[in-house]
Design a protein around this motif. Structure first.
Motif, PDB file in Angstrom:
ATOM      1  N   THR A 151     -14.333   2.178  14.133  1.00 36.54           N
ATOM      2  CA  THR A 151     -14.134   3.623  14.191  1.00 36.54           C
ATOM      3  C   THR A 151     -12.713   3.917  13.726  1.00 36.54           C
ATOM      4  O   THR A 151     -11.790   3.153  13.986  1.00 36.54           O
ATOM      5  CB  THR A 151     -14.343   4.163  15.606  1.00 36.54           C
ATOM      6  N   ALA A 152     -12.561   5.035  13.019  1.00 30.33           N
ATOM      7  CA  ALA A 152     -11.258   5.296  12.393  1.00 30.33           C
ATOM      8  C   ALA A 152     -10.928   6.780  12.377  1.00 30.33           C
ATOM      9  O   ALA A 152     -11.806   7.642  12.461  1.00 30.33           O
ATOM     10  CB  ALA A 152     -11.253   4.753  10.962  1.00 30.33           C
ATOM     11  N   LEU A 153      -9.623   7.066  12.260  1.00 30.68           N
ATOM     12  CA  LEU A 153      -9.102   8.403  12.002  1.00 30.68           C
ATOM     13  C   LEU A 153      -8.283   8.356  10.720  1.00 30.68           C
ATOM     14  O   LEU A 153      -7.649   7.341  10.417  1.00 30.68           O
ATOM     15  CB  LEU A 153      -8.207   8.883  13.144  1.00 30.68           C
ATOM     16  N   ILE A 154      -8.282   9.451   9.979  1.00 34.58           N
ATOM     17  CA  ILE A 154      -7.430   9.598   8.801  1.00 34.58           C
ATOM     18  C   ILE A 154      -6.464  10.745   9.074  1.00 34.58           C
ATOM     19  O   ILE A 154      -6.895  11.876   9.317  1.00 34.58           O
ATOM     20  CB  ILE A 154      -8.250   9.893   7.534  1.00 34.58           C
ATOM     21  N   ILE A 155      -5.165  10.454   9.043  1.00 31.88           N
ATOM     22  CA  ILE A 155      -4.147  11.473   9.303  1.00 31.88           C
ATOM     23  C   ILE A 155      -3.235  11.576   8.083  1.00 31.88           C
ATOM     24  O   ILE A 155      -2.501  10.636   7.758  1.00 31.88           O
ATOM     25  CB  ILE A 155      -3.296  11.136  10.544  1.00 31.88           C
ATOM     26  N   ASP A 156      -3.285  12.710   7.405  1.00 27.80           N
ATOM     27  CA  ASP A 156      -2.470  12.905   6.201  1.00 27.80           C
ATOM     28  C   ASP A 156      -2.358  14.401   5.942  1.00 27.80           C
ATOM     29  O   ASP A 156      -3.341  15.131   6.101  1.00 27.80           O
ATOM     30  CB  ASP A 156      -3.116  12.216   4.993  1.00 27.80           C
ATOM     31  N   ASP A 157      -1.179  14.866   5.537  1.00 29.48           N
ATOM     32  CA  ASP A 157      -1.012  16.301   5.306  1.00 29.48           C
ATOM     33  C   ASP A 157      -1.526  16.731   3.938  1.00 29.48           C
ATOM     34  O   ASP A 157      -1.599  17.928   3.648  1.00 29.48           O
ATOM     35  CB  ASP A 157       0.459  16.710   5.468  1.00 29.48           C
TER      36      ASP A 157
ATOM     37  N   VAL B 286      -8.948   1.998  14.571  1.00 29.76           N
ATOM     38  CA  VAL B 286      -7.874   1.958  13.578  1.00 29.76           C
ATOM     39  C   VAL B 286      -7.523   3.381  13.151  1.00 29.76           C
ATOM     40  O   VAL B 286      -8.397   4.258  13.096  1.00 29.76           O
ATOM     41  CB  VAL B 286      -8.286   1.096  12.356  1.00 29.76           C
ATOM     42  N   VAL B 287      -6.244   3.604  12.862  1.00 38.55           N
ATOM     43  CA  VAL B 287      -5.770   4.904  12.374  1.00 38.55           C
ATOM     44  C   VAL B 287      -5.063   4.699  11.045  1.00 38.55           C
ATOM     45  O   VAL B 287      -4.151   3.870  10.940  1.00 38.55           O
ATOM     46  CB  VAL B 287      -4.795   5.560  13.371  1.00 38.55           C
ATOM     47  N   PHE B 288      -5.505   5.445  10.027  1.00 35.61           N
ATOM     48  CA  PHE B 288      -4.813   5.465   8.736  1.00 35.61           C
ATOM     49  C   PHE B 288      -3.826   6.623   8.801  1.00 35.61           C
ATOM     50  O   PHE B 288      -4.215   7.795   8.793  1.00 35.61           O
ATOM     51  CB  PHE B 288      -5.816   5.651   7.598  1.00 35.61           C
ATOM     52  N   LEU B 289      -2.541   6.292   8.889  1.00 38.85           N
ATOM     53  CA  LEU B 289      -1.513   7.255   9.265  1.00 38.85           C
ATOM     54  C   LEU B 289      -0.489   7.429   8.145  1.00 38.85           C
ATOM     55  O   LEU B 289       0.191   6.475   7.765  1.00 38.85           O
ATOM     56  CB  LEU B 289      -0.822   6.766  10.545  1.00 38.85           C
TER      57      LEU B 289
ATOM     58  N   GLN C 233      -5.085   0.110  16.274  1.00 40.19           N
ATOM     59  CA  GLN C 233      -4.510  -0.566  15.118  1.00 40.19           C
ATOM     60  C   GLN C 233      -4.043   0.505  14.132  1.00 40.19           C
ATOM     61  O   GLN C 233      -4.698   1.525  13.954  1.00 40.19           O
ATOM     62  CB  GLN C 233      -5.560  -1.465  14.457  1.00 40.19           C
ATOM     63  N   VAL C 234      -2.894   0.271  13.505  1.00 38.28           N
ATOM     64  CA  VAL C 234      -2.289   1.284  12.642  1.00 38.28           C
ATOM     65  C   VAL C 234      -2.160   0.751  11.221  1.00 38.28           C
ATOM     66  O   VAL C 234      -1.682  -0.366  11.003  1.00 38.28           O
ATOM     67  CB  VAL C 234      -0.901   1.695  13.167  1.00 38.28           C
ATOM     68  N   VAL C 235      -2.610   1.564  10.270  1.00 43.76           N
ATOM     69  CA  VAL C 235      -2.393   1.294   8.850  1.00 43.76           C
ATOM     70  C   VAL C 235      -1.587   2.463   8.306  1.00 43.76           C
ATOM     71  O   VAL C 235      -2.053   3.605   8.307  1.00 43.76           O
ATOM     72  CB  VAL C 235      -3.722   1.178   8.083  1.00 43.76           C
TER      73      VAL C 235
ATOM     74  N   ILE D 147      -0.843  -3.239  11.182  1.00 40.49           N
ATOM     75  CA  ILE D 147      -1.651  -4.321  10.611  1.00 40.49           C
ATOM     76  C   ILE D 147      -1.538  -4.360   9.095  1.00 40.49           C
ATOM     77  O   ILE D 147      -1.727  -5.400   8.470  1.00 40.49           O
ATOM     78  CB  ILE D 147      -3.132  -4.225  11.025  1.00 40.49           C
ATOM     79  N   ASP D 148      -1.218  -3.197   8.489  1.00 39.12           N
ATOM     80  CA  ASP D 148      -1.135  -3.183   7.035  1.00 39.12           C
ATOM     81  C   ASP D 148      -0.542  -1.848   6.585  1.00 39.12           C
ATOM     82  O   ASP D 148      -0.276  -0.962   7.397  1.00 39.12           O
ATOM     83  CB  ASP D 148      -2.530  -3.368   6.429  1.00 39.12           C
ATOM     84  N   TYR D 149      -0.327  -1.735   5.284  1.00 38.44           N
ATOM     85  CA  TYR D 149       0.081  -0.467   4.701  1.00 38.44           C
ATOM     86  C   TYR D 149      -0.678  -0.293   3.402  1.00 38.44           C
ATOM     87  O   TYR D 149      -1.095  -1.266   2.756  1.00 38.44           O
ATOM     88  CB  TYR D 149       1.591  -0.430   4.445  1.00 38.44           C
ATOM     89  N   LEU D 150      -0.902   0.966   3.003  1.00 31.25           N
ATOM     90  CA  LEU D 150      -1.571   1.279   1.749  1.00 31.25           C
ATOM     91  C   LEU D 150      -0.657   2.170   0.921  1.00 31.25           C
ATOM     92  O   LEU D 150      -0.160   3.184   1.413  1.00 31.25           O
ATOM     93  CB  LEU D 150      -2.896   2.013   2.005  1.00 31.25           C
ATOM     94  N   LEU D 151      -0.427   1.792  -0.319  1.00 37.51           N
ATOM     95  CA  LEU D 151       0.370   2.617  -1.213  1.00 37.51           C
ATOM     96  C   LEU D 151      -0.532   3.620  -1.935  1.00 37.51           C
ATOM     97  O   LEU D 151      -1.649   3.301  -2.331  1.00 37.51           O
ATOM     98  CB  LEU D 151       1.088   1.749  -2.246  1.00 37.51           C
TER      99      LEU D 151
END
Length: 269
Positions: free
Chosen positions: A4-10, A51-54, A79-81, A99-103
């Motif tokens: 399960t995940a959340l996407i947080i981005d402006d 996991v959260v994509f932050l 878990q944070v990406v 756990i990771d980063y995405l460019l």
């Protein structure tokens, strides 16, 4: 194993792009999306995702400040990406044991690798939880980072001058003369009516700290403009706009959708 995940981005387009890639990769259920740090804290508290994509850079609370809020409120840490357009944030991400980063822009193969990492770290039924010492070390690292970041963001004296490297010279340029600045490939270009050069700053945020906030505006993630040097507002596709500057090349600069409201406020459009 499904996550399960959340996407947080402006940025709406960034959220849509990541949602699409996660659907293509599979194995991830996106429970909700958020547009800023305040929403992020509440969504994480409510949904308790795996996991959260932050996004690192957001108005109000940035990605690191979001995690600080979670710690202060004793909300269980997912878990944070971290998602970012700037490479230097990768180092900070691992300082807090994300756990990771995405460019940005996102890459499907890279997203798949991140999901595999997250799945490998999820505790399954009957499996032992992660050691508490590891959790404590993560929190200590995060708190140290947030403290250092707060000191780094303390107000700096504004001399009214900006250093610009041009033709092997270090020029002190009056910031009123700056038409705009842009970033590409980690390099910041500064343009005036007479000079084009580069800044020693690593990010546009760092450059903005040196500039008058009443005169300079972050019209786009990659551009800072001097409001006094905007020559024309040009209507563009799908209710978007471009700014034609008064530099010798009459450079046209895009206005991000997130900044369209600010543009209308500035010029009563």
């Amino acid at each position: 194993m499904s996550l399960t995940a959340l996407i947080i981005d402006d940025e709406p387009l960034a959220r849509q792009e990541l949602q699409y890639l996660l659907e293509r990769v599979g194995g991830v259920e996106v429970l909700a999306q958020g547009t800023n740090g305040i929403e992020a804290v509440e969504l994480i508290r409510t949904h308790k995702p795996d996991v959260v994509f932050l996004d690192v850079q957001m108005p109000g609370l940035d990605g690191f400040a979001v995690l600080k809020k979670l710690l202060d409120r004793k909300v269980p840490m997912p878990q944070v990406v971290f998602a970012t357009a700037f490479n230097q944030y990768a180092v900070r991400a691992f300082e807090v044991n994300a756990i990771d980063y995405l460019l940005k822009p996102f890459d499907r193969k890279r997203v798949m690798q991140t999901i595999e990492k997250a799945q490998a770290r999820v505790v399954g039924p009957g499996e032992p939880a992660s050691p508490s010492l590891e959790t404590g070390a993560k929190l200590d690292a995060l708190l140290k980072l947030v403290e250092e970041q707060s000191h780094a963001q303390a107000p700096k004296p504004n001399t009214g001058k900006v250093v610009v490297r041009a033709q092997s010279r270090l020029l002190l340029v009056d910031q009123k003369e700056i038409c705009f600045a842009s970033i590409e490939g980690g390099t910041i270009s500064v343009v005036t009516s007479t000079v084009e050069g580069h800044s020693n700053c690593r990010t546009l945020e760092e450059l903005m700290d040196q500039l008058d906030p009443e005169a300079f505006w972050r019209a786009h993630r990659s551009f800072v403009v001097n409001i006094q040097h905007i020559r024309e507002v040009v209507p563009w596709f799908k209710s978007s706009y471009q700014l034609r500057m008064d530099d010798p090349k009459k450079t046209e600069i895009p206005v991000s959708r997130a900044q369209t409201k600010r543009l209308r406020e500035l010029f009563n459009l």
